[in-house]
Write a protein that holds these residues in place. Sequence first.
Motif, short mmCIF file in Angstrom:
data_model
loop_
_atom_site.label_atom_id
_atom_site.label_comp_id
_atom_site.label_asym_id
_atom_site.label_seq_id
_atom_site.Cartn_x
_atom_site.Cartn_y
_atom_site.Cartn_z
N PHE A 1 0.98 -1.66 -0.57
CA PHE A 1 0.11 0.33 -0.06
C PHE A 1 0.61 1.44 -0.32
O PHE A 1 0.18 1.84 -0.45
CB PHE A 1 -0.91 0.43 1.08
N GLY A 2 2.14 1.49 0.73
CA GLY A 2 2.69 2.22 0.64
C GLY A 2 3.02 2.92 -0.80
O GLY A 2 2.76 4.39 -0.22
N LEU A 3 3.16 2.41 -1.55
CA LEU A 3 3.73 3.34 -2.74
C LEU A 3 1.89 4.41 -3.00
O LEU A 3 2.64 4.71 -3.82
CB LEU A 3 4.55 2.34 -4.23
N GLY A 4 0.96 3.35 -3.04
CA GLY A 4 -0.08 3.69 -3.97
C GLY A 4 -0.29 4.93 -3.06
O GLY A 4 -1.27 5.49 -3.76
N TYR A 5 -0.72 4.77 -1.53
CA TYR A 5 -0.48 6.04 -0.97
C TYR A 5 -0.12 7.16 -0.62
O TYR A 5 -0.58 8.04 -1.15
CB TYR A 5 -0.77 5.06 0.51
N LEU A 6 1.37 6.88 -1.37
CA LEU A 6 2.26 7.95 -1.51
C LEU A 6 1.85 8.54 -2.72
O LEU A 6 2.54 9.88 -2.81
CB LEU A 6 3.57 7.69 -1.60
N GLU A 7 1.64 8.30 -3.72
CA GLU A 7 1.34 9.00 -5.08
C GLU A 7 -0.13 9.04 -5.00
O GLU A 7 -0.72 10.73 -5.42
CB GLU A 7 0.95 7.84 -6.38
N THR A 8 -0.60 9.30 -3.96
CA THR A 8 -2.30 9.91 -3.77
C THR A 8 -2.19 10.81 -2.97
O THR A 8 -2.95 12.06 -3.14
CB THR A 8 -3.49 8.90 -2.94
N VAL A 9 -0.93 11.04 -2.59
CA VAL A 9 -0.63 12.00 -1.17
C VAL A 9 0.14 13.36 -1.88
O VAL A 9 -0.23 14.32 -1.34
CB VAL A 9 -0.07 11.51 0.79
N ILE A 10 0.74 12.72 -2.93
CA ILE A 10 1.94 13.79 -2.76
C ILE A 10 1.66 14.65 -4.40
O ILE A 10 1.87 13.93 -5.63
CB ILE A 10 3.56 13.28 -3.02
N GLU B 1 5.14 17.18 -13.69
CA GLU B 1 5.93 16.24 -13.45
C GLU B 1 6.99 16.02 -12.68
O GLU B 1 6.89 14.60 -11.73
CB GLU B 1 5.41 15.12 -14.89
N MET B 2 7.95 16.53 -13.36
CA MET B 2 9.36 15.98 -12.64
C MET B 2 9.56 16.84 -10.66
O MET B 2 10.16 16.15 -9.82
CB MET B 2 10.24 17.74 -12.90
N LEU B 3 8.29 17.47 -10.27
CA LEU B 3 9.02 17.96 -8.52
C LEU B 3 8.22 16.87 -8.49
O LEU B 3 8.45 16.74 -7.70
CB LEU B 3 7.77 19.34 -9.20
N LYS B 4 6.80 16.18 -8.62
CA LYS B 4 6.43 16.03 -7.81
C LYS B 4 7.64 13.62 -7.89
O LYS B 4 7.12 13.52 -6.51
CB LYS B 4 5.42 15.44 -8.99
N ALA B 5 7.99 13.64 -9.38
CA ALA B 5 9.01 12.38 -8.51
C ALA B 5 10.06 13.10 -7.75
O ALA B 5 10.42 12.52 -6.90
CB ALA B 5 9.72 11.99 -10.40
N VAL B 6 10.28 14.64 -7.58
CA VAL B 6 11.23 14.32 -6.81
C VAL B 6 11.06 14.22 -5.32
O VAL B 6 11.18 13.78 -4.27
CB VAL B 6 11.93 15.97 -7.38
N VAL B 7 9.97 15.07 -5.22
CA VAL B 7 9.23 14.70 -4.05
C VAL B 7 8.74 14.30 -3.60
O VAL B 7 9.28 13.27 -2.39
CB VAL B 7 7.63 15.89 -3.91
N PHE B 8 8.56 12.77 -4.01
CA PHE B 8 8.14 11.35 -4.35
C PHE B 8 9.02 10.91 -3.37
O PHE B 8 9.29 10.43 -2.66
CB PHE B 8 6.83 10.87 -5.49
N VAL B 9 10.70 10.22 -4.52
CA VAL B 9 11.73 10.14 -4.22
C VAL B 9 11.54 10.38 -2.84
O VAL B 9 12.50 9.09 -1.84
CB VAL B 9 12.51 9.25 -5.34
N ASN B 10 12.41 11.39 -2.84
CA ASN B 10 13.34 11.93 -1.27
C ASN B 10 12.69 11.72 0.00
O ASN B 10 12.77 11.37 1.00
CB ASN B 10 12.57 13.51 -1.41
N ALA B 11 10.56 11.79 -0.18
CA ALA B 11 9.63 11.15 1.06
C ALA B 11 10.00 9.35 0.79
O ALA B 11 10.70 9.76 1.91
CB ALA B 11 8.28 11.64 0.05
#
Length: 403
Positions: free
Chosen positions: A74-83, A88-98
Amino acid sequence: MLEIVMVIYTLYTLFKIYISFMELEFLKKAKEFKPVVLPAKTYKEAASYKMDSQKMSIVSSLYELLLFFGWMSFGLGYLETVIVFENEMLKAVVFVNAFIAINYILGLPFEIYQTFGLDKTYGFSTIDAKTFMLDLLKSSLMFLVFGSLLIWLISWIIVSLSNWWIWGFVAIFAVVLFINMIYPTLIAPIFNKFLPLENEELKNSIENLLQKAGLKSSGVFTIDASKRDKRLNAYFGGLGKSKRVVLFDTLVQKLEKNELLAVLGHELGHFKHKDILKNIVISGVMLLVMFGFFGNLPESLFTGLHVEKTPQIIITLFFLLSPVLSFFMMPLIGVLSRYNEYKADEYGSECESKEALASALMKLASENKSFPLSHKLTIIFYHSHPELVQRLQKLGVDVSCDA
Ligand SMILES: [Zn+2]
């Protein structure tokens, strides 16, 4: 597909735990052997340290398995919905950092136990809470800046280029080379004070040694490693013009001059035999295999995870699954690496003498409380160096052990 990945990761964890149990059994017996290489008291202490470390690694392997299941279910899916970001690039950067920050925080208890529990009990760790926090702050900041740039670059490559994995590999490999180049002169000094070696006589002997090996380096330095840990070490770092010899202050204090020169001779052996270059090529090949793997993940894996095939998911899967790949590549790399170590020992003993190198290796083992024997599986999957007993035997020291 997701099920297959879960099964493979579980088997990988169980196999690691099996190796740890084998090692524990082996150590329990070896602890009672007639002590070799180390003085009797250190021999027993070294065995206990290694046993405690094995127990910790069993717990942490299980914990990692739990985290893996958490992320995949569930973690990856959850992170996709809250970030949520438009870009697109900014989302990727914040997602991977989180993702990395959460993993790091969840793993912190183990790091704290290792440094302030285990390593303090056995008298290695000298680090205080302030240095620990400062290290943490510096490395987090560095990762936030440079890591983010890198995540951005890879994400851009993934969305913009066909056969992205080839270009991704080229970019990351270039960065790895660059970091290797700037590490001793720009990165390491952020964490340690570098002082030119004061002892003129020793410095001259070292420079002589370098010259004989046909090496130009930008200097011989000592670092204040003792502010973190008592263990001894030395390295020869950098590429091209940034090459420098770095001696831990702990090493300079504990080794005699001829022992120190023999240890450096060993390091120079690696240079002379182009082992550093070979290692770079090997890690390049490993990296290429990994990029090939992660660049061609089947769609069904993403469907199983209930996520889109976005750059951030591909990058986090890389973090989650690459340890499995590298674990199974290790036996092959270990064979090459152990061969190179013997060759470097030969060179080191020619620089000084077999006796000096042998006595340095024994002192290192004794000061670092490294247990000289291991179970076969541990050697195959984890050791980059040959067993100390065998290294000493090759140097003509008579070491007979019960194993
Ligand atoms: Zn070596």
